[in-house]
Design an enzyme around this catalytic site. Sequence first.
Site, mmCIF file in Angstrom:
data_model
loop_
_atom_site.group_PDB
_atom_site.id
_atom_site.type_symbol
_atom_site.label_atom_id
_atom_site.label_comp_id
_atom_site.label_asym_id
_atom_site.label_seq_id
_atom_site.Cartn_x
_atom_site.Cartn_y
_atom_site.Cartn_z
ATOM 1 N N ASP A 1 -12.786 -3.104 -8.684
ATOM 2 C CA ASP A 1 -13.456 -4.346 -8.274
ATOM 3 C C ASP A 1 -14.751 -4.478 -9.068
ATOM 4 O O ASP A 1 -15.700 -3.739 -8.834
ATOM 5 C CB ASP A 1 -13.710 -4.219 -6.755
ATOM 6 C CG ASP A 1 -14.646 -5.290 -6.218
ATOM 7 O OD1 ASP A 1 -14.821 -6.321 -6.887
ATOM 8 O OD2 ASP A 1 -15.188 -5.073 -5.109
ATOM 9 N N ASP B 1 -16.749 -7.810 -4.448
ATOM 10 C CA ASP B 1 -16.304 -8.598 -3.290
ATOM 11 C C ASP B 1 -15.236 -7.864 -2.481
ATOM 12 O O ASP B 1 -14.661 -8.419 -1.543
ATOM 13 C CB ASP B 1 -15.797 -9.981 -3.729
ATOM 14 C CG ASP B 1 -14.527 -9.889 -4.576
ATOM 15 O OD1 ASP B 1 -14.107 -8.759 -4.926
ATOM 16 O OD2 ASP B 1 -13.952 -10.949 -4.895
ATOM 17 N N ASP C 1 10.178 -11.206 -11.318
ATOM 18 C CA ASP C 1 10.262 -10.907 -9.889
ATOM 19 C C ASP C 1 11.573 -11.460 -9.309
ATOM 20 O O ASP C 1 11.989 -12.570 -9.653
ATOM 21 C CB ASP C 1 9.063 -11.576 -9.189
ATOM 22 C CG ASP C 1 8.947 -11.180 -7.725
ATOM 23 O OD1 ASP C 1 8.803 -9.981 -7.460
ATOM 24 O OD2 ASP C 1 9.013 -12.066 -6.853
ATOM 25 N N GLU D 1 13.266 -7.140 -12.224
ATOM 26 C CA GLU D 1 13.157 -6.555 -10.893
ATOM 27 C C GLU D 1 14.358 -7.076 -10.114
ATOM 28 O O GLU D 1 14.337 -8.161 -9.544
ATOM 29 C CB GLU D 1 11.854 -6.964 -10.197
ATOM 30 C CG GLU D 1 11.612 -6.129 -8.942
ATOM 31 C CD GLU D 1 11.574 -6.884 -7.622
ATOM 32 O OE1 GLU D 1 11.358 -6.231 -6.592
ATOM 33 O OE2 GLU D 1 11.771 -8.107 -7.588
HETATM 34 C C1 NOJ Z 1 9.176 -8.161 -5.241
HETATM 35 C C2 NOJ Z 1 7.722 -7.816 -5.244
HETATM 36 O O1 NOJ Z 1 7.551 -6.564 -5.865
HETATM 37 C C3 NOJ Z 1 7.275 -7.833 -3.802
HETATM 38 O O2 NOJ Z 1 5.977 -7.319 -3.656
HETATM 39 C C4 NOJ Z 1 7.389 -9.243 -3.271
HETATM 40 O O3 NOJ Z 1 7.094 -9.244 -1.888
HETATM 41 C C5 NOJ Z 1 8.801 -9.797 -3.464
HETATM 42 N N1 NOJ Z 1 9.330 -9.515 -4.757
HETATM 43 C C6 NOJ Z 1 8.826 -11.292 -3.263
HETATM 44 O O4 NOJ Z 1 8.187 -11.938 -4.333
#
Ligand code: NOJ
Length: 524
Positions: A23, A27, A204, A258
């Site tokens: 940080d 904050d 993601d 992912e």
């Molecule tokens: C995978 C991400 O790593 C996670 O943190 C998130 O909650 C979900 N996708 C939804 O975006």
Amino acid sequence: MTSDTDWAKRALIYQVYVRSFADSDGDGLGDLAGVRSRLDHIAALGADAIWLTPFYPSPMVDGGYDVADYRDVDPRLGTLADFDALLSAAHDCGIRVITDIVPNHTSHQHPWFRQALTARPGSSARARYIFRPGRGPDSVEPPNNWQSVFGGPAWTRLPDGDWYLHLFAPEQPDLNWDSTEVRAEFVDVLRFWLDRGVDGIRVDVAHGLVKPAGLPDATVAGVSGNRPYFDQDGVHEIYREWRKVLDSYAPTRIMVAEARLRDTVRTARYVRPDEMDQAFNFEFLWAPWSLERIRDAISRSLTAMNHVGRSPTWVIGNHDEIRVASRLAADVRSSAVGLRRARAMALLSLALPGSAYIYQGDELGLPQAPDLAPEFHEDPKRRRSAEPRASRDECRIPMPWHGDRPPFGFGPDDSTTPWLPQPEAWARLTVAAQQHDPDSTLTMYQQATRLRQTDSDLTGDDFAWKPAPSGVLAFTRGQRFTCAVNFGPTAVPLDQLNLPENPLLCSTPIDDDALPANAAIWSR
Ligand code: NOJ
């Protein structure tokens, strides 16, 4: 033949969970300038790249995975100028930067969703998301029986009677990837960051964008458990289009999936030659401390990735999982054993051929924090999930850098308390406390990553299982390197392991010429 993306094949990638790394402005929340100020720590681990979790403007209902504006930086985390400064400082240290793209859903605060809320059912503003009429009299039942990943129905009803789909929290409405406007928008978002100079993107929920036609009820368990909406063939077409976008840059950029799938054979479809470069290895990440399960995950990953001509990834932690130092000891409930196993897993994963990920703090052996008091509960999964211990807040505690009490150098001395409290006991786990301790987890990681970069057997692709006594998993790399891990309950005499002469590194000190239980050794 070499290609621009060869660096990724055996890259060491350090995951920075931005809110919890450092940080700079006091904050209590980590920020991009904070990451820049601590690049030396990442460089000392020999990382080839960092992956930055989302830092875009967001109401932070899901820690930034609810994006309100894909082309800016959340003011609490910095500015676009801070991003550019971080990117250029990282590049100066030889560290590439991977940013996170969240294409499955937006935040409910995204202008598109706000427009959809005030528009009519059936309007073009609603067509960017997945709106449907409900079932039953007066549409009171959701359009189908899908459950959200975080628990509870995957549908929310608006006052006008229309329902919208959210595979995650209600504040994360799913986009409609049948819409050409949505597709065009994300190509533009990709170009926005690629033009700024990012070296790669992490996608993601890569397996979620395309939903099954007609949105049928979930009936039987599919490849992804009872989640019928994941891993549809149609998603691959999107990544083929994105591949062309990435390849229009020189040098080309990388793309990481992912896709939380248990089956590595399915995961490998995301890294076919015209799609992504890497996919996170969830089969390996989810394997418990079991020789058979870990050996199978390794074998299956090597075979599946080899089949599509890509390298595997080795992931032992991230911001969604229980910290490795706690997870692997779930059966014995001992933090000392947990740390030993986490260190052994680190040596195991760093010795395998392919790319390895380190989640910030795992190099310090951080355990899962004890359950947080209710006023600190942030994770939407905690509220919605039926699973006990579903919360991910406890693996996202701000990093301890130095000092003997919180905030452990996370922010400047006069800063506000960090957004999540750090356990007092972490005083002995700070970077400063471990830096010059030859037996610390940090020192072990630094030694291992250095050898991984310099040992010619580890820089090649060779891998072979090696016969070992019961309870021990062993493999060789190249001509001379061996890694052995003792999963059994008792120490195994080194002379039974038939190791090369020179021990290089051990995850736990060797006593009486025997490899202790829950330990790994590298030798050559
Ligand atoms: C995978 C991400 O790593 C996670 O943190 C998130 O909650 C979900 N996708 C939804 O975006």
